[in-house]
Design a protein around this motif. Structure first.
Motif, PDB file in Angstrom:
ATOM      1  N   GLU A 132       0.852  -1.188   0.000  1.00 47.17           N
ATOM      2  CA  GLU A 132       0.000   0.000   0.000  1.00 47.17           C
ATOM      3  C   GLU A 132       0.888   1.239   0.000  1.00 47.17           C
ATOM      4  O   GLU A 132       2.109   1.154   0.171  1.00 47.17           O
ATOM      5  N   LYS A 133       0.288   2.396  -0.185  1.00 48.63           N
ATOM      6  CA  LYS A 133       1.039   3.625  -0.470  1.00 48.63           C
ATOM      7  C   LYS A 133       2.054   3.969   0.603  1.00 48.63           C
ATOM      8  O   LYS A 133       3.220   4.239   0.296  1.00 48.63           O
ATOM      9  N   ARG A 134       1.653   3.970   1.859  1.00 48.72           N
ATOM     10  CA  ARG A 134       2.567   4.402   2.922  1.00 48.72           C
ATOM     11  C   ARG A 134       3.782   3.477   3.018  1.00 48.72           C
ATOM     12  O   ARG A 134       4.920   3.939   3.132  1.00 48.72           O
ATOM     13  N   SER A 135       3.530   2.176   2.954  1.00 50.21           N
ATOM     14  CA  SER A 135       4.632   1.213   3.032  1.00 50.21           C
ATOM     15  C   SER A 135       5.570   1.371   1.851  1.00 50.21           C
ATOM     16  O   SER A 135       6.795   1.312   1.990  1.00 50.21           O
ATOM     17  N   LEU A 136       4.989   1.590   0.665  1.00 54.35           N
ATOM     18  CA  LEU A 136       5.816   1.762  -0.530  1.00 54.35           C
ATOM     19  C   LEU A 136       6.686   3.018  -0.425  1.00 54.35           C
ATOM     20  O   LEU A 136       7.871   2.980  -0.725  1.00 54.35           O
ATOM     21  N   LEU A 137       6.109   4.130   0.032  1.00 54.80           N
ATOM     22  CA  LEU A 137       6.872   5.372   0.140  1.00 54.80           C
ATOM     23  C   LEU A 137       7.967   5.261   1.200  1.00 54.80           C
ATOM     24  O   LEU A 137       9.039   5.851   1.053  1.00 54.80           O
ATOM     25  N   ASP A 138       7.713   4.500   2.250  1.00 57.01           N
ATOM     26  CA  ASP A 138       8.721   4.302   3.290  1.00 57.01           C
ATOM     27  C   ASP A 138       9.907   3.482   2.796  1.00 57.01           C
ATOM     28  O   ASP A 138      10.973   3.481   3.418  1.00 57.01           O
ATOM     29  N   ASN A 139       9.710   2.763   1.713  1.00 61.10           N
ATOM     30  CA  ASN A 139      10.763   1.883   1.186  1.00 61.10           C
ATOM     31  C   ASN A 139      11.011   2.141  -0.297  1.00 61.10           C
ATOM     32  O   ASN A 139      11.280   1.220  -1.072  1.00 61.10           O
ATOM     33  N   LEU A 140      10.939   3.410  -0.687  1.00 61.30           N
ATOM     34  CA  LEU A 140      11.010   3.760  -2.102  1.00 61.30           C
ATOM     35  C   LEU A 140      12.346   3.381  -2.734  1.00 61.30           C
ATOM     36  O   LEU A 140      12.397   2.988  -3.905  1.00 61.30           O
ATOM     37  N   ASP A 141      13.439   3.504  -1.981  1.00 63.44           N
ATOM     38  CA  ASP A 141      14.737   3.089  -2.513  1.00 63.44           C
ATOM     39  C   ASP A 141      14.697   1.626  -2.931  1.00 63.44           C
ATOM     40  O   ASP A 141      15.229   1.242  -3.973  1.00 63.44           O
ATOM     41  N   GLY A 142      14.089   0.803  -2.077  1.00 66.65           N
ATOM     42  CA  GLY A 142      13.984  -0.617  -2.388  1.00 66.65           C
ATOM     43  C   GLY A 142      13.117  -0.880  -3.601  1.00 66.65           C
ATOM     44  O   GLY A 142      13.401  -1.770  -4.400  1.00 66.65           O
ATOM     45  N   VAL A 143      12.069  -0.085  -3.767  1.00 59.44           N
ATOM     46  CA  VAL A 143      11.188  -0.249  -4.927  1.00 59.44           C
ATOM     47  C   VAL A 143      11.956   0.038  -6.215  1.00 59.44           C
ATOM     48  O   VAL A 143      11.842  -0.695  -7.203  1.00 59.44           O
ATOM     49  N   PHE A 144      12.776   1.096  -6.203  1.00 57.96           N
ATOM     50  CA  PHE A 144      13.587   1.402  -7.379  1.00 57.96           C
ATOM     51  C   PHE A 144      14.569   0.277  -7.682  1.00 57.96           C
ATOM     52  O   PHE A 144      14.805  -0.063  -8.844  1.00 57.96           O
ATOM     53  N   LEU A 145      15.149  -0.303  -6.643  1.00 54.44           N
ATOM     54  CA  LEU A 145      16.068  -1.428  -6.848  1.00 54.44           C
ATOM     55  C   LEU A 145      15.348  -2.604  -7.482  1.00 54.44           C
ATOM     56  O   LEU A 145      15.886  -3.268  -8.380  1.00 54.44           O
ATOM     57  N   VAL A 146      14.151  -2.889  -7.010  1.00 55.43           N
ATOM     58  CA  VAL A 146      13.365  -3.995  -7.575  1.00 55.43           C
ATOM     59  C   VAL A 146      13.099  -3.751  -9.056  1.00 55.43           C
ATOM     60  O   VAL A 146      13.293  -4.645  -9.894  1.00 55.43           O
ATOM     61  N   VAL A 147      12.658  -2.550  -9.393  1.00 56.29           N
ATOM     62  CA  VAL A 147      12.381  -2.223 -10.801  1.00 56.29           C
ATOM     63  C   VAL A 147      13.638  -2.398 -11.645  1.00 56.29           C
ATOM     64  O   VAL A 147      13.598  -2.972 -12.741  1.00 56.29           O
ATOM     65  N   ASP A 148      14.780  -1.925 -11.132  1.00 57.86           N
ATOM     66  CA  ASP A 148      16.031  -2.010 -11.893  1.00 57.86           C
ATOM     67  C   ASP A 148      16.505  -3.448 -12.078  1.00 57.86           C
ATOM     68  O   ASP A 148      17.192  -3.743 -13.060  1.00 57.86           O
ATOM     69  N   GLU A 149      16.161  -4.325 -11.155  1.00 53.55           N
ATOM     70  CA  GLU A 149      16.545  -5.733 -11.303  1.00 53.55           C
ATOM     71  C   GLU A 149      15.658  -6.465 -12.306  1.00 53.55           C
ATOM     72  O   GLU A 149      16.054  -7.467 -12.887  1.00 53.55           O
TER      73      GLU A 149
END
Length: 203
Positions: A132-149
């Motif tokens: 959900e939005k809050r959890s995603l924003l709290d871990n945005l660096d990790g989300v970018f890493l996932v997309v890049d992988e």
């Protein structure tokens, strides 16, 4: 000696005398550059994350206009695929988030769905099933890493969520200063929990 050349093609025999000009596009192989964009919007259609891999929408303003059009077309429908502005878009929603993967109109929809599924499942694992939005924003660096992988420069690198998480975890271990302890704590503790909790929940 006179004569004309004859070319044996999948469309039959072609000869120079016929005046037929072959189009180069008939011989183009499928492109490796499958994905044009990945973006995540909230339930108001506002951008939370976006990566574009070509110049279809060269400016941020054009990108956001496109994202708004996509959101307006998709946020109230039950379908998982849309066609807009000559592009193929697959999407998925979760609580207050919308995930989109964009390809060309000729792109294999199954390939785009594989990317979307891998993205969602990887984040679901990383965020402890709290996508959900809050959890995603709290871990945005990790989300970018996932997309890049998953995708690099429009090329699909990985479609297995477990492999994605392992690679992201490795990057956070090898470069902790770049990504911070909060991100690593989410991924590492989740991995430890998966390894330590029996399949029956410890009962």
């Amino acid at each position: 000696m006179g004569g004309t050349w004859v070319l044996d093609t999948p469309w039959g025999l072609l000869d120079a005398a016929s005046g037929f000009t072959l189009s180069l596009c008939q011989f183009q192989e499928p492109s490796l550059y499958t994905v044009k964009a990945i973006f995540i919007l909230d339930n108001d259609g506002q951008r939370l994350l976006a990566k574009y891999y070509d110049d279809t929408f060269p400016s941020t303003k054009e990108q956001k206009t496109f994202e708004r059009s996509v959101f307006n077309k998709t946020h109230k429908t039950d379908s998982e695929i849309a066609f807009l502005e000559g592009l193929t878009i697959v999407y998925k929603s979760s609580i207050d988030l919308f995930f989109y993967v964009v390809g060309s109109s000729q792109e294999n929809e199954l390939m785009l769905v594989a990317v979307l599924t891998c993205l969602f499942d990887s984040l679901n694992h990383m965020l402890r099933k709290n996508v959900e939005k809050r959890s995603l924003l709290d871990n945005l660096d990790g989300v970018f890493l996932v997309v890049d992988e998953i995708v690099d420069g429009g090329v699909i690198l990985e479609s297995d969520p477990q492999q994605v998480i392992q690679k992201v975890n490795f990057r956070t271990v090898s470069e902790p200063a770049a990504y911070g302890f909060v991100l690593f704590d989410y991924i590492a503790s989740n991995s430890e929990q998966s390894e330590s909790v029996p399949a029956n929940g410890g009962k």
